[in-house]
Write a protein that holds these residues in place. Structure first.
Motif, short mmCIF file in Angstrom:
data_model
loop_
_atom_site.label_atom_id
_atom_site.label_comp_id
_atom_site.label_asym_id
_atom_site.label_seq_id
_atom_site.Cartn_x
_atom_site.Cartn_y
_atom_site.Cartn_z
N PRO A 1 0.82 -1.23 0.00
CA PRO A 1 -0.01 -0.13 -0.16
C PRO A 1 0.74 1.28 -0.06
N LEU A 2 2.20 1.10 0.40
CA LEU A 2 2.85 2.37 0.52
C LEU A 2 3.86 2.30 -0.76
N TRP A 3 3.78 1.55 -1.43
CA TRP A 3 4.70 1.42 -2.74
C TRP A 3 4.35 2.31 -4.07
N LYS A 4 4.43 3.63 -3.64
CA LYS A 4 3.93 4.47 -4.63
C LYS A 4 4.37 5.78 -4.44
N ALA A 5 4.20 6.80 -5.49
CA ALA A 5 4.89 8.20 -5.37
C ALA A 5 4.18 8.90 -4.15
N GLU A 6 2.91 8.51 -3.77
CA GLU A 6 2.38 9.13 -2.51
C GLU A 6 3.14 9.07 -1.12
N TYR A 7 4.07 8.00 -1.05
CA TYR A 7 4.73 7.83 -0.09
C TYR A 7 6.20 7.54 -0.08
N ILE A 8 6.72 7.17 -1.31
CA ILE A 8 8.16 6.96 -1.36
C ILE A 8 8.77 8.43 -2.08
N ASP A 9 9.73 9.02 -1.57
CA ASP A 9 10.40 10.12 -2.14
C ASP A 9 11.27 9.82 -2.99
N HIS A 10 12.14 9.05 -2.97
CA HIS A 10 12.86 8.64 -4.21
C HIS A 10 13.59 7.14 -4.09
N VAL A 11 14.09 6.67 -5.33
CA VAL A 11 14.79 5.18 -5.22
C VAL A 11 16.22 5.41 -5.56
N GLN A 12 17.16 4.93 -5.06
CA GLN A 12 18.53 4.72 -5.48
C GLN A 12 18.74 3.37 -5.55
N ILE A 13 19.50 3.15 -7.07
CA ILE A 13 20.13 1.92 -7.34
C ILE A 13 21.63 1.92 -7.42
N LEU B 1 9.21 4.64 -19.20
CA LEU B 1 10.33 5.55 -18.82
C LEU B 1 10.48 6.60 -19.73
N ASP B 2 10.62 7.87 -18.87
CA ASP B 2 10.84 9.13 -19.76
C ASP B 2 11.94 9.31 -20.43
N PRO B 3 12.49 9.91 -21.60
CA PRO B 3 13.52 10.05 -21.90
C PRO B 3 14.66 11.04 -20.86
N VAL B 4 15.55 10.41 -20.91
CA VAL B 4 16.48 11.35 -19.89
C VAL B 4 17.15 12.79 -20.49
N ALA C 1 25.83 8.03 -13.51
CA ALA C 1 25.05 8.14 -12.87
C ALA C 1 24.00 9.07 -13.51
N LEU C 2 22.57 8.49 -13.20
CA LEU C 2 21.42 9.45 -14.00
C LEU C 2 20.26 9.34 -13.22
N LYS C 3 19.21 10.26 -13.59
CA LYS C 3 18.02 10.34 -12.86
C LYS C 3 16.86 10.32 -13.84
N CYS C 4 16.06 9.36 -13.69
CA CYS C 4 15.02 9.01 -14.62
C CYS C 4 13.57 8.83 -13.92
N HIS C 5 12.56 9.05 -14.69
CA HIS C 5 11.33 9.12 -14.22
C HIS C 5 10.31 8.09 -14.89
N ILE C 6 9.46 7.55 -14.32
CA ILE C 6 8.43 6.66 -15.00
C ILE C 6 6.88 7.28 -14.88
N SER C 7 6.54 7.53 -16.36
CA SER C 7 5.51 8.21 -16.36
C SER C 7 4.17 7.24 -16.34
N ASN C 8 3.71 6.94 -14.99
CA ASN C 8 2.44 6.17 -14.67
C ASN C 8 1.95 6.75 -13.41
N TRP C 9 0.75 6.29 -13.34
CA TRP C 9 0.07 6.62 -12.05
C TRP C 9 1.01 6.29 -10.62
N ARG C 10 1.47 5.19 -10.82
CA ARG C 10 2.05 4.84 -9.44
C ARG C 10 3.26 5.55 -9.17
N TRP C 11 4.24 6.13 -10.04
CA TRP C 11 5.29 6.63 -10.03
C TRP C 11 5.51 8.09 -10.37
N LYS C 12 4.53 8.88 -10.86
CA LYS C 12 4.85 10.39 -11.42
C LYS C 12 5.40 10.90 -10.27
N ASN C 13 6.55 11.70 -10.86
CA ASN C 13 7.20 12.68 -10.22
C ASN C 13 8.32 11.95 -9.15
#
Length: 484
Positions: free
Chosen positions: A200-212, A272-275, A310-322
């Protein structure tokens, strides 16, 4: 806790490139460990195939030496090694000609699984696939395992997929990425989809960012000329880090089924959005510590190939927007470490004094070394004197949790080869996945090549180029410390 070992069906496994480095370091020692564990049936056969003029005894001697070198001494047993070697044979083969193919066919048995591991250069994949069918060695139930690189761009990936498709159906092709065979990577799916706690917490509303992060201490010496044709983007990001990102970001599949899982991963790649150019940092390690730098190891003083990215990317869907995903990998860094860190947002309102130094909750999945997970949480600091907060980990190391059984956990190659024999493609990449990943990566590479960007130098033993720190700092964030 008792781990279960479920034997696979009897099989004939042919390892093309059976005398090569990958076979010696990973494939053959891994098969020995599965034999000792009781997972490899006694009537299974392993056949090495390569150009060298060896007989069965010569190849068995090489296998014994590989086991002695790459299997821990306490896991070696003379009787088990002898029994294992009795199941090992060798055929000298000409991948581009006719030599050895009839001899190989005579070794194959009926009514067992037939698997063919292409531990060779991708340029030979088509030749091997063609000859396996031309000589009647492969049938409709046979499986082939192909090692990366799966092309170096979209066009070559499509061409490679087309060559394999001429002779094998997609359900017969196993594109192996050893990162997906790691115990912790698979546990990631269990943590997400078998526990109500996180999903239930695995989405943009609760996650600030992800590092890999995938950091290595070694350089490219000894294989610099080869590596210089790929670089960190092609060698690591487009495949290993992309697969980790997909497992973090994908939607729950309808069932734990190979195509259901891979369908959801494919949706992530396509979203995935263009970087942007400003969201990419590339680097090359400098000389230091008595060793040469990247340009010396690549044997090209003018090289513009990156050993770090190193790069920053975004996923354009409801779960991960922004919600940004930060990826980094490099050679000659401070420590050997691979981890995924999911940083949660701060509570919407704090009832505690801000001066107490609230720190975010972070779920850290460690892939290497010391595989495991920990969840960083805020608690009250013990003792009198009021409410003081401190951050502590809820830690689960496989070595600590499983004790001696942790030593019996199959490594990535062991697990994946057994999955090939079972016919389970869940942890293998599908052709459209590979092509979608290249379709995302190609414009990034073309962009910096068109701009003539040069990688930034960084000191060996550091955490990478200074600009990589700024990539996070300008967003008000910071990279996690690289430590083993």
């Amino acid at each position: 806790m008792v781990s279960r070992v479920i034997p696979v069906d009897p099989f004939d496994l042919v390892i093309f490139g059976g005398t090569g480095d990958l076979a010696r370091r990973k494939i053959l020692p891994g098969l020995y460990r599965r034999f000792v564990a009781g997972q490899m049936p006694a009537d299974s056969r392993i056949i090495g195939a390569a150009r060298g003029e060896l007989d069965d005894a010569g190849f068995q001697k090489m296998v014994a030496e590989a086991i002695a070198e790459f299997v821990p001494a306490e896991r070696q047993d003379k009787a088990a090694i002898k029994a294992f070697l009795e199941r090992v044979g060798y055929v000298s083969i000409d991948a581009k000609g006719t030599g050895g193919w009839d001899a190989l066919k005579s070794r194959m048995r009926e009514n067992v699984v037939r698997a063919f591991y292409f531990s060779v250069a991708p340029a030979l994949f088509g030749d091997l696939a063609e000859r396996l069918h031309a000589h009647g060695i492969a049938d409709a139930w046979s499986r082939i395992v192909v090692e990366k690189p799966f092309g170096r761009d979209l066009a070559s990936a499509k061409a490679l997929n087309a060559v394999l498709a001429e002779h094998f159906d997609e359900h017969q092709i196993y594109r192996i990425d050893h990162y997906l065979g790691k115990e912790t990577v698979q546990n990631l799916m269990a943590v997400r989809f078998a526990n109500i706690l996180f999903e239930p917490l695995w989405k943009a509303e609760y996650i600030d960012h992800v590092q890999i992060t995938v950091a290595e201490t070694v350089g490219v010496e000894g294989r610099g000329a080869y590596y210089d044709k790929s670089g960190a983007m092609r060698d690591m990001v487009q495949n290993h880090l992309m697969q980790l990102l997909c497992l973090i970001a994908m939607e729950p599949p309808y069932h734990f089924d190979p195509d259901a899982v891979r369908d959801e991963k494919l949706k992530v790649i396509r979203a995935l959005d263009p970087v942007k150019p400003e969201d990419i940092v590339r680097g090359q390690y400098l000389p230091g510590g008595g060793q040469g730098g990247y340009v010396e190891h690549s044997e090209d003083p003018a090289s513009r190939t990156e050993s770090y990215i190193a790069l920053k990317c975004h996923i354009s869907n409801w779960r991960w927007k922004n919600t940004p995903f930060y990826l980094r990998t490099g050679k000659r860094l401070r420590a050997r470490a691979s981890e995924i860190a999911i940083t949660f947002k701060e509570p919407p309102h704090s009832i505690f004094d801000d001066a107490q130094g609230w720190r975010e909750n972070v779920l850290v999945i460690r892939l290497q070394p010391n595989e495991g997970m920990n969840l960083m949480m805020m608690i009250k600091e013990p003792g009198p004197g009021g409410m003081r907060l401190m951050q502590v980990p809820l830690d689960m190391s496989f070595a600590d949790a499983l004790g001696a059984e942790a030593e019996d956990i199959p490594d990535a190659y062991e697990r994946l080869i057994m999955d090939v024999i079972r016919g389970n493609q869940t942890l293998f990449m599908r052709g459209d996945e590979v092509e979608a990943a290249w379709a995302w990566a190609d414009p990034i590479i073309a962009g910096w090549e068109a701009r003539g960007d040069r990688p930034q130098g960084y000191d060996p033993g550091s955490s990478g180029p200074e600009d990589a720190l700024m990539l996070m700092h300008r967003d008000g964030r910071r990279w996690r410390e690289i430590k083993g």
